[in-house]
Design a protein around this motif. Structure first.
Motif, short mmCIF file in Angstrom:
data_model
loop_
_atom_site.label_atom_id
_atom_site.label_comp_id
_atom_site.label_asym_id
_atom_site.label_seq_id
_atom_site.Cartn_x
_atom_site.Cartn_y
_atom_site.Cartn_z
N ALA A 471 0.84 -1.21 0.00
CA ALA A 471 0.00 0.00 0.00
C ALA A 471 0.87 1.25 0.00
N MET A 472 0.39 2.29 -0.70
CA MET A 472 1.11 3.55 -0.78
C MET A 472 0.80 4.42 0.44
N SER A 473 1.82 5.10 0.94
CA SER A 473 1.60 6.02 2.07
C SER A 473 1.16 7.40 1.57
N THR A 474 1.46 7.70 0.29
CA THR A 474 1.04 8.98 -0.31
C THR A 474 0.09 8.70 -1.47
N VAL A 475 -0.61 9.74 -1.93
CA VAL A 475 -1.56 9.59 -3.04
C VAL A 475 -0.79 9.61 -4.36
N LEU A 476 -1.08 8.62 -5.21
CA LEU A 476 -0.41 8.52 -6.50
C LEU A 476 -1.46 8.27 -7.57
N TYR A 477 -1.36 9.04 -8.69
CA TYR A 477 -2.33 8.89 -9.78
C TYR A 477 -1.63 8.40 -11.05
N ASN A 478 -2.34 7.57 -11.83
CA ASN A 478 -1.88 7.15 -13.14
C ASN A 478 -2.21 8.28 -14.12
N GLU A 481 -4.62 7.24 -17.27
CA GLU A 481 -6.01 6.85 -16.97
C GLU A 481 -6.66 7.71 -15.90
N GLY A 482 -5.87 8.47 -15.19
CA GLY A 482 -6.43 9.36 -14.18
C GLY A 482 -6.91 8.67 -12.92
N ARG A 483 -6.61 7.35 -12.78
CA ARG A 483 -7.10 6.65 -11.59
C ARG A 483 -6.03 6.65 -10.51
N GLN A 484 -6.50 6.55 -9.27
CA GLN A 484 -5.56 6.54 -8.15
C GLN A 484 -4.93 5.15 -8.02
N VAL A 485 -3.64 5.13 -7.79
CA VAL A 485 -2.90 3.89 -7.63
C VAL A 485 -2.77 3.60 -6.13
N GLY A 486 -3.30 2.44 -5.71
CA GLY A 486 -3.30 2.13 -4.28
C GLY A 486 -2.07 1.35 -3.83
N GLN A 487 -1.49 0.56 -4.77
CA GLN A 487 -0.35 -0.28 -4.40
C GLN A 487 0.77 -0.15 -5.44
N VAL A 488 1.98 -0.31 -4.97
CA VAL A 488 3.14 -0.26 -5.86
C VAL A 488 4.07 -1.42 -5.50
N ALA A 489 4.55 -2.10 -6.54
CA ALA A 489 5.52 -3.18 -6.34
C ALA A 489 6.90 -2.63 -6.67
#
Length: 529
Positions: A471-478, A481-489
């Motif tokens: 899970a991301m600790s900060t807000v990240l957007y694609n 597509e403009g969608r929020q990314v909740g997880q990053v590998a």
């Protein structure tokens, strides 16, 4: 090269994860233990091989396998197998390794897997040994075959620790297996390989089963060789020195052939198609071979077999014939990769493929062999699901294996007890199949037993770590597509401060161990917070 050149010299004790072992050039088994979070204790000698390894010219690497929490199987690389009782490991200086079995088993081998079996208070150890051996009769292939020997050691005296070999079973194949493991109860064996394996029966069984067809792997030299053209067929039989012209009897009829040597039937049966028996002939060549020429009744007909149902001969294809077949198929191919891309359904354009999308030349299969009947009970064609690595997740179970599925890598746990669901999908490493394909210089692959990360190393210096999505600790957007990314590998690269070749690589839940010719590196991967 695959069996011995890519050998992992670093061994991890699955019962004590922070204990790693290797065998040095002097035949000493060295143990290193993680003392503090990232500190390693000094290398400690726990056992020394009794043989003088320097006295052997053609020896293999010494290999060991942690059979259970108190047993270890060990090979010195000269063909000698040791069974060692270690007591409960991880006790530091009080740990004492003692030999309970020690025997020379022939040609050098490495140990692939071993298990401890307790049945009604009787104890036995089963182990799989790998050899690559020369095959004198192989005229077309590499001249070598792979031998897997399944050896069972059993305790013969309950009062004293004495073990003996109670069973030896041998399998032959034409490729080094990606994966080979014995089921926990010792009732079966699973092998993943490019070429299939077959059990080789011993002489007693062969006498009982003389009528049984020879399997591919214990195939003897063909009785005869045969070729064909559009008009005729040629049979060649190699004769022994004591066979003269008077000893040979050849009879033709329009659809039958009979060849006898010294009044003993050699080849007899119905031919695939009719021949002109009056024009067919035979001669003895200078090199002591019998050559029989059969004239086809139907010119141009290709015979798939010579004598119906006979598999004792070998068909040799003529190079001119191969060229003619290729010419006939030319209209199906094109010199351009995509000659007409504007069609409704354009063919696949190979220029658009990336290297990691290309299918592998050889597809593998996963087979389960029954330990009692020695027959194959399950076969799974792995197709283009490339084998990546294996890892021991639960010491009570068989090792897991990881296969590429499209762009991902899936981890599978074999279960011997569940006949319907023998392989359970237990973890997925997203996009790992895709990213690892670009690492052309990769040598070892591993993952944490809790699946938190996967890692691979190259032959020199670089180690790549692929973490599971978090899970991301900060807000990240694609952006697209403009969608929020909740997880990053996350992916990380560790560069080792050495140019020595990497010889061993092991992963635990928190650490990576990398062995080179002069150093052992410890990489802390997971932190609790």
């Amino acid at each position: 090269m695959h069996a011995f050149g890519m050998f992992n010299y670093l061994h991890c004790d699955s019962w004590n994860q922070d204990n790693i072992y290797f065998v040095d050039q002097l035949g000493r088994i060295m143990n290193l233990t993680v003392t503090l979070d990232t500190a390693l204790g000094k290398p400690r000698e726990v056992f020394r091989l009794p043989t003088d390894l320097a006295a052997y010219d053609n020896r293999l690497c010494a290999s060991l396998h942690f059979t259970s929490s108190t047993w270890v199987t060990l090979s010195d690389g000269t063909g000698r197998l040791y069974l060692i009782g270690t007591g409960e490991r991880g006790n530091g200086t009080s740990e004492k390794w003692e030999i309970v079995f020690n025997e020379d088993l022939g040609d050098p081998f490495i140990i692939l897997h071993s298990i401890s079996i307790i049945k009604s208070e009787d104890h036995s150890i089963a182990t799989i040994l790998l050899r690559v051996e020369k095959e004198e009769l192989d005229r077309k292939g590499s001249g070598f075959y792979v031998s897997l020997e399944w050896v069972t050691l059993s305790k013969i005296n309950k009062e004293i620790q004495k073990y003996e070999i109670t069973e030896r079973k041998v399998l032959h194949g034409k490729s080094v297996p990606h994966y080979a493991a014995i089921e926990p109860g010792g009732n079966g064996l699973m092998i993943a390989s490019c070429k299939s394996f077959r059990f080789v029966h011993d002489e007693k069984q062969d006498e009982e089963n003389k009528d049984e067809k020879l399997t591919d792997n214990n195939k003897v030299e063909p009785l005869y060789y045969w070729q064909q053209t559009e008009e005729d067929l040629t049979i060649t039989i190699h004769l022994s020195e004591d066979v003269s012209k008077e000893d040979i009897e050849v009879r033709f009829s329009p659809d039958h052939i009979s060849i006898a040597l010294k009044k003993q039937p050699y080849l007899e049966g119905k031919l695939y198609s009719s021949i002109d028996h009056e024009s067919s002939t035979w001669i003895i060549k200078e090199n002591k071979s019998l050559e029989v020429s059969l004239i086809k009744k139907d010119e141009g007909l290709t015979w798939p077999e010579l004598v119906l149902g006979d598999e004792q001969g070998e068909f040799i294809r003529d190079s001119a014939q191969c060229a003619a077949i290729a010419e006939r198929l030319m209209h199906l191919t094109s010199e351009e990769l995509n000659p007409d891309p504007d069609k409704e359904k354009p063919p696949c354009n190979a220029q658009e493929l990336e290297e990691c999308d290309i299918f592998f030349e050889e597809s593998s299969s996963l087979c389960r062999f029954d330990g009692n009947t020695l027959k194959t009970t399950h076969v799974v064609n792995l197709g283009s699901n490339q084998y990546l690595f294996s890892v021991l997740v639960d010491p009570k179970e068989m090792p897991c294996f990881c296969l590429r599925h499209d762009v991902d890598a899936l981890l599978w746990q074999p279960h011997s007890s569940q006949q319907d669901e023998m392989w359970e999908h237990i973890a997925t490493f997203n996009a790992l199949g895709y990213v690892q394909a670009s690492k052309r210089d990769k040598k070892f692959f591993a993952c944490a037993p809790n699946y938190s990360y996967a890692a691979l190393c190259e032959c020199l210096r670089r180690v790549f770590i692929y973490r599971q999505p978090t899970a991301m600790s900060t807000v990240l957007y694609n952006r697209k597509e403009g969608r929020q990314v909740g997880q990053v590998a996350k992916q990380q690269v560790a560069s080792l401060e050495t140019n020595d070749p990497i010889l061993g690589f092991q992963a635990t839940n928190e650490r990576l161990f990398v062995l080179t010719t002069k150093n052992l590196f410890l990489i802390k991967v997971n932190i609790d917070n």
